[in-house]
Design a protein around this motif. Structure first.
Motif, PDB file in Angstrom:
ATOM      1  N   ASP A 104      -0.256   2.355   4.199  1.00 25.72           N
ATOM      2  CA  ASP A 104       0.032   1.007   4.682  1.00 25.72           C
ATOM      3  C   ASP A 104       0.741   1.097   6.035  1.00 25.72           C
ATOM      4  N   SER A 105       1.148  -0.028   6.554  1.00 25.20           N
ATOM      5  CA  SER A 105       1.760  -0.056   7.893  1.00 25.20           C
ATOM      6  C   SER A 105       3.082   0.695   7.952  1.00 25.20           C
ATOM      7  N   ARG A 106       3.708   0.932   6.791  1.00 27.32           N
ATOM      8  CA  ARG A 106       4.988   1.676   6.745  1.00 27.32           C
ATOM      9  C   ARG A 106       4.801   3.166   6.474  1.00 27.32           C
ATOM     10  N   ARG A 148      -4.995   3.533   8.336  1.00 23.65           N
ATOM     11  CA  ARG A 148      -3.950   2.532   8.084  1.00 23.65           C
ATOM     12  C   ARG A 148      -4.595   1.246   7.583  1.00 23.65           C
ATOM     13  N   SER A 149      -4.020   0.698   6.532  1.00 26.24           N
ATOM     14  CA  SER A 149      -4.517  -0.531   5.942  1.00 26.24           C
ATOM     15  C   SER A 149      -3.530  -1.665   6.222  1.00 26.24           C
ATOM     16  N   ASP A 150      -4.065  -2.851   6.391  1.00 25.85           N
ATOM     17  CA  ASP A 150      -3.229  -4.045   6.556  1.00 25.85           C
ATOM     18  C   ASP A 150      -2.846  -4.664   5.218  1.00 25.85           C
ATOM     19  N   LEU A 151      -3.357  -4.111   4.121  1.00 28.29           N
ATOM     20  CA  LEU A 151      -3.034  -4.671   2.815  1.00 28.29           C
ATOM     21  C   LEU A 151      -1.544  -4.536   2.521  1.00 28.29           C
ATOM     22  N   ALA A 152      -1.004  -5.553   1.846  1.00 32.80           N
ATOM     23  CA  ALA A 152       0.412  -5.527   1.474  1.00 32.80           C
ATOM     24  C   ALA A 152       0.576  -6.254   0.140  1.00 32.80           C
ATOM     25  N   ASP A 156      -2.062  -7.220  -3.071  1.00 32.69           N
ATOM     26  CA  ASP A 156      -3.352  -6.678  -2.637  1.00 32.69           C
ATOM     27  C   ASP A 156      -3.285  -5.162  -2.497  1.00 32.69           C
ATOM     28  N   ALA A 157      -2.202  -4.646  -1.939  1.00 31.06           N
ATOM     29  CA  ALA A 157      -2.044  -3.191  -1.794  1.00 31.06           C
ATOM     30  C   ALA A 157      -1.958  -2.526  -3.167  1.00 31.06           C
ATOM     31  N   TYR A 187      -5.406  -2.661  -4.807  1.00 34.54           N
ATOM     32  CA  TYR A 187      -6.314  -1.707  -4.167  1.00 34.54           C
ATOM     33  C   TYR A 187      -6.024  -0.287  -4.668  1.00 34.54           C
TER      34      TYR A 187
END
Length: 168
Positions: free
Chosen positions: A45-47, A72-76, A79-80, A83
């Motif tokens: 993820d973004s972090r 990198r995925s924008d899912l959070a 949704d994360a 996924y």
């Protein structure tokens, strides 16, 4: 989708990761990585938290590699989380073609390929082949005369199609 080479120390596993990797699993991933390299990026993820590929991440850390390929995925949030579950569950739902798998693994072994790089042990290949052989050729246990009947006796038989009774 952009694949990045990310410093391993900038990534961490999700503390809520639901999938556990035992020593055998990590060892199989390590054997695969040594043989083939990282052919499949992890998803973060973004972090920098791993959403998919926690086993590969752990194996690469143990190998001491300084970087890992990642997307990198924008899912959070939910949704994360969903996924991460789907990534593992969808793979579990697939089935092996046991006959083709056994033939392929035997062919790899005949080429002196280290079968552990494919995630199997020699004993597992042997067990798979034995299982298939027992399904194809069942154990034969001769029955008694009572089980088999007497070949010299004629028994009245009924045709299942027309109901006609006859003695062969």
């Amino acid at each position: 989708m952009k694949i990045e080479s990310v410093p391993i120390e900038s990534i961490s596993t999700d503390p809520a990761n639901l999938r556990k990797h035992d020593e055998r699993n990590i060892s199989a991933i390590i054997a695969s990585l040594r043989r083939f390299g990282q052919q499949h990026p992890i998803v973060i993820d973004s972090r920098g938290i791993v959403l998919a590929g926690n086993g590969r991440y752990e194996a690469i850390k143990r190998l001491g590699w300084p970087t890992i390929l990642a997307v990198r995925s924008d899912l959070a949030g939910v949704d994360a989380t969903a996924y991460a579950i789907a990534d593992n569950r969808t793979a579990e739902l697939a089935n092996w073609d046991d006959t083709a798998l056994a033939e392929t693994l035997r062919a790899l072994q005949s080429e002196e390929f280290d079968i552990q790089a494919a995630g199997f042990t020699g004993d597992e290949v042997d067990q798979l082949i034995e299982k298939l052989a027992s399904e194809i050729v069942p154990d034969f246990h001769p029955g008694t005369i009572d089980d088999q009947g007497r070949l010299d006796e004629k028994v009245k038989t009924t045709c299942p199609e027309c109901g006609h009774e006859f003695t062969p």
